[in-house]
Design a protein around this motif. Structure first.
Motif, PDB file in Angstrom:
ATOM      1  N   MET A  45       0.834  -1.205   0.000  1.00  0.00           N
ATOM      2  CA  MET A  45       0.000   0.000   0.000  1.00  0.00           C
ATOM      3  C   MET A  45       0.873   1.261   0.000  1.00  0.00           C
ATOM      4  N   LEU A  46       1.958   1.230   0.749  1.00  0.00           N
ATOM      5  CA  LEU A  46       2.870   2.381   0.772  1.00  0.00           C
ATOM      6  C   LEU A  46       3.495   2.597  -0.604  1.00  0.00           C
ATOM      7  N   ILE A  47       3.920   1.534  -1.247  1.00  0.00           N
ATOM      8  CA  ILE A  47       4.510   1.641  -2.583  1.00  0.00           C
ATOM      9  C   ILE A  47       3.490   2.172  -3.584  1.00  0.00           C
ATOM     10  N   MET A  48       2.251   1.689  -3.493  1.00  0.00           N
ATOM     11  CA  MET A  48       1.209   2.189  -4.401  1.00  0.00           C
ATOM     12  C   MET A  48       0.901   3.662  -4.136  1.00  0.00           C
ATOM     13  N   THR A  49       0.921   4.058  -2.864  1.00  0.00           N
ATOM     14  CA  THR A  49       0.688   5.465  -2.532  1.00  0.00           C
ATOM     15  C   THR A  49       1.771   6.346  -3.133  1.00  0.00           C
ATOM     16  N   ILE A  50       3.017   5.936  -2.967  1.00  0.00           N
ATOM     17  CA  ILE A  50       4.142   6.701  -3.514  1.00  0.00           C
ATOM     18  C   ILE A  50       4.058   6.750  -5.040  1.00  0.00           C
ATOM     19  N   THR A  51       3.692   5.633  -5.650  1.00  0.00           N
ATOM     20  CA  THR A  51       3.546   5.581  -7.108  1.00  0.00           C
ATOM     21  C   THR A  51       2.453   6.544  -7.571  1.00  0.00           C
ATOM     22  N   ARG A  59      -2.815   6.881 -11.327  1.00  0.00           N
ATOM     23  CA  ARG A  59      -3.321   7.320 -10.021  1.00  0.00           C
ATOM     24  C   ARG A  59      -4.653   6.651  -9.704  1.00  0.00           C
ATOM     25  N   GLN A  60      -5.536   6.652 -10.670  1.00  0.00           N
ATOM     26  CA  GLN A  60      -6.857   6.059 -10.471  1.00  0.00           C
ATOM     27  C   GLN A  60      -6.735   4.566 -10.188  1.00  0.00           C
ATOM     28  N   GLY A  61      -5.907   3.867 -10.938  1.00  0.00           N
ATOM     29  CA  GLY A  61      -5.727   2.432 -10.725  1.00  0.00           C
ATOM     30  C   GLY A  61      -5.125   2.116  -9.363  1.00  0.00           C
ATOM     31  N   ALA A  62      -4.127   2.903  -8.966  1.00  0.00           N
ATOM     32  CA  ALA A  62      -3.488   2.674  -7.666  1.00  0.00           C
ATOM     33  C   ALA A  62      -4.480   2.905  -6.533  1.00  0.00           C
ATOM     34  N   TYR A  63      -5.231   4.004  -6.587  1.00  0.00           N
ATOM     35  CA  TYR A  63      -6.184   4.297  -5.518  1.00  0.00           C
ATOM     36  C   TYR A  63      -7.322   3.276  -5.486  1.00  0.00           C
ATOM     37  N   ALA A  64      -7.781   2.830  -6.655  1.00  0.00           N
ATOM     38  CA  ALA A  64      -8.847   1.824  -6.700  1.00  0.00           C
ATOM     39  C   ALA A  64      -8.365   0.510  -6.097  1.00  0.00           C
ATOM     40  N   LEU A  65      -7.150   0.093  -6.468  1.00  0.00           N
ATOM     41  CA  LEU A  65      -6.606  -1.149  -5.917  1.00  0.00           C
ATOM     42  C   LEU A  65      -6.387  -1.033  -4.411  1.00  0.00           C
ATOM     43  N   MET A  66      -5.883   0.108  -3.960  1.00  0.00           N
ATOM     44  CA  MET A  66      -5.669   0.303  -2.527  1.00  0.00           C
ATOM     45  C   MET A  66      -6.982   0.265  -1.754  1.00  0.00           C
ATOM     46  N   SER A  67      -8.015   0.843  -2.306  1.00  0.00           N
ATOM     47  CA  SER A  67      -9.317   0.833  -1.650  1.00  0.00           C
ATOM     48  C   SER A  67      -9.840  -0.594  -1.515  1.00  0.00           C
ATOM     49  N   THR A  68      -9.649  -1.386  -2.565  1.00  0.00           N
ATOM     50  CA  THR A  68     -10.056  -2.786  -2.521  1.00  0.00           C
ATOM     51  C   THR A  68      -9.220  -3.560  -1.505  1.00  0.00           C
ATOM     52  N   THR A  96      -9.144   6.757   8.728  1.00  0.00           N
ATOM     53  CA  THR A  96      -8.470   7.875   8.056  1.00  0.00           C
ATOM     54  C   THR A  96      -8.132   7.565   6.604  1.00  0.00           C
ATOM     55  N   ARG A  97      -7.347   6.520   6.387  1.00  0.00           N
ATOM     56  CA  ARG A  97      -6.890   6.238   5.025  1.00  0.00           C
ATOM     57  C   ARG A  97      -8.030   5.833   4.112  1.00  0.00           C
ATOM     58  N   HIS A  98      -8.916   4.970   4.572  1.00  0.00           N
ATOM     59  CA  HIS A  98      -9.956   4.473   3.674  1.00  0.00           C
ATOM     60  C   HIS A  98     -10.856   5.603   3.154  1.00  0.00           C
ATOM     61  N   PRO A  99     -11.350   6.496   4.010  1.00  0.00           N
ATOM     62  CA  PRO A  99     -12.124   7.628   3.460  1.00  0.00           C
ATOM     63  C   PRO A  99     -11.285   8.534   2.562  1.00  0.00           C
ATOM     64  N   ALA A 100     -10.016   8.745   2.921  1.00  0.00           N
ATOM     65  CA  ALA A 100      -9.144   9.582   2.088  1.00  0.00           C
ATOM     66  C   ALA A 100      -8.898   8.923   0.729  1.00  0.00           C
ATOM     67  N   LEU A 101      -8.837   7.590   0.701  1.00  0.00           N
ATOM     68  CA  LEU A 101      -8.695   6.881  -0.580  1.00  0.00           C
ATOM     69  C   LEU A 101      -9.903   7.128  -1.478  1.00  0.00           C
ATOM     70  N   ALA A 158      -9.433  10.550  -2.862  1.00  0.00           N
ATOM     71  CA  ALA A 158      -8.344  10.581  -3.847  1.00  0.00           C
ATOM     72  C   ALA A 158      -8.774   9.914  -5.148  1.00  0.00           C
ATOM     73  N   LEU A 159      -9.501   8.810  -5.043  1.00  0.00           N
ATOM     74  CA  LEU A 159      -9.995   8.122  -6.239  1.00  0.00           C
ATOM     75  C   LEU A 159     -10.996   9.009  -6.983  1.00  0.00           C
ATOM     76  N   ALA A 160     -11.885   9.650  -6.269  1.00  0.00           N
ATOM     77  CA  ALA A 160     -12.853  10.561  -6.910  1.00  0.00           C
ATOM     78  C   ALA A 160     -12.134  11.708  -7.604  1.00  0.00           C
ATOM     79  N   ALA A 161     -11.095  12.241  -6.969  1.00  0.00           N
ATOM     80  CA  ALA A 161     -10.328  13.331  -7.588  1.00  0.00           C
ATOM     81  C   ALA A 161      -9.640  12.853  -8.866  1.00  0.00           C
ATOM     82  N   ALA A 162      -9.040  11.662  -8.810  1.00  0.00           N
ATOM     83  CA  ALA A 162      -8.366  11.124  -9.998  1.00  0.00           C
ATOM     84  C   ALA A 162      -9.366  10.862 -11.119  1.00  0.00           C
ATOM     85  N   ARG A 163     -10.542  10.348 -10.764  1.00  0.00           N
ATOM     86  CA  ARG A 163     -11.577  10.102 -11.772  1.00  0.00           C
ATOM     87  C   ARG A 163     -12.092  11.403 -12.387  1.00  0.00           C
TER      88      ARG A 163
END
Length: 162
Positions: free
Chosen positions: A32-38, A48-57, A108-113, A116-121
């Protein structure tokens, strides 16, 4: 208070399950940290959208179940072995850290994800992902600290009986 003692086979099975869940949880935290940095470092919206979607899942499909399994097996092992649930400082601190590593990212992280996903979309390169990064770093640090405590078992007894 009398102790519930686990049989040797049950203790080994629970310990194996506990270690497996804990290692898996730590591995997902690093991923998750690597995906966040990516995601943070990318100007490509699809990345960005793919990373945030995968992290949310992963938050719901891996972090939550692995964290709950590690917590449950840890509590059973604590109650069912000579270590106790809060007899030793390392166990008590590890219990606190595991609860924090499970609850805080979900709050914290899950709502922020989701934000972030909505912003990327929406096509925004500037998004509310700082909380995602902070929570991902904190998860790795806290779960690594819990791992270190499991190996070194510092600080002695607390004086509690459970």
């Amino acid at each position: 208070m009398s102790e519930m003692r686990l049989s040797r086979d049950n203790r080994r099975w629970l310990l194996t399950t506990h270690i497996g869940a804990s290692v898996g949880w730590l591995g997902v935290a690093y991923a998750m940290l690597i995906m966040t940095i990516t995601a943070e470092g990318s100007t490509d919206l699809a990345t960005r959208q793919g990373a945030y979607a995968l992290m949310s899942t992963l938050d719901l499909a891996a972090v939550l179940p692995l964290g709950l399994l590690a917590l449950a097996t840890g509590v059973i092992l604590g109650v069912g072995t000579h270590w106790g649930l809060v007899k030793h400082w390392w166990v008590a601190v590890k219990l606190f850290l595991n609860l924090a590593a499970l609850v805080i990212p979900m709050l914290t992280r899950h709502p922020a994800l989701a934000d972030a996903l909505a912003a990327a979309r929406s096509g925004l390169l500037v998004d509310p992902a700082r909380q995602v990064l902070d929570a991902s770093i904190a998860s790795v640090v806290v779960l690594t600290a819990a791992t270190v405590l499991s190996v070194y078992k510092p600080w002695g007894r607390t004086g509690a009986r459970i």
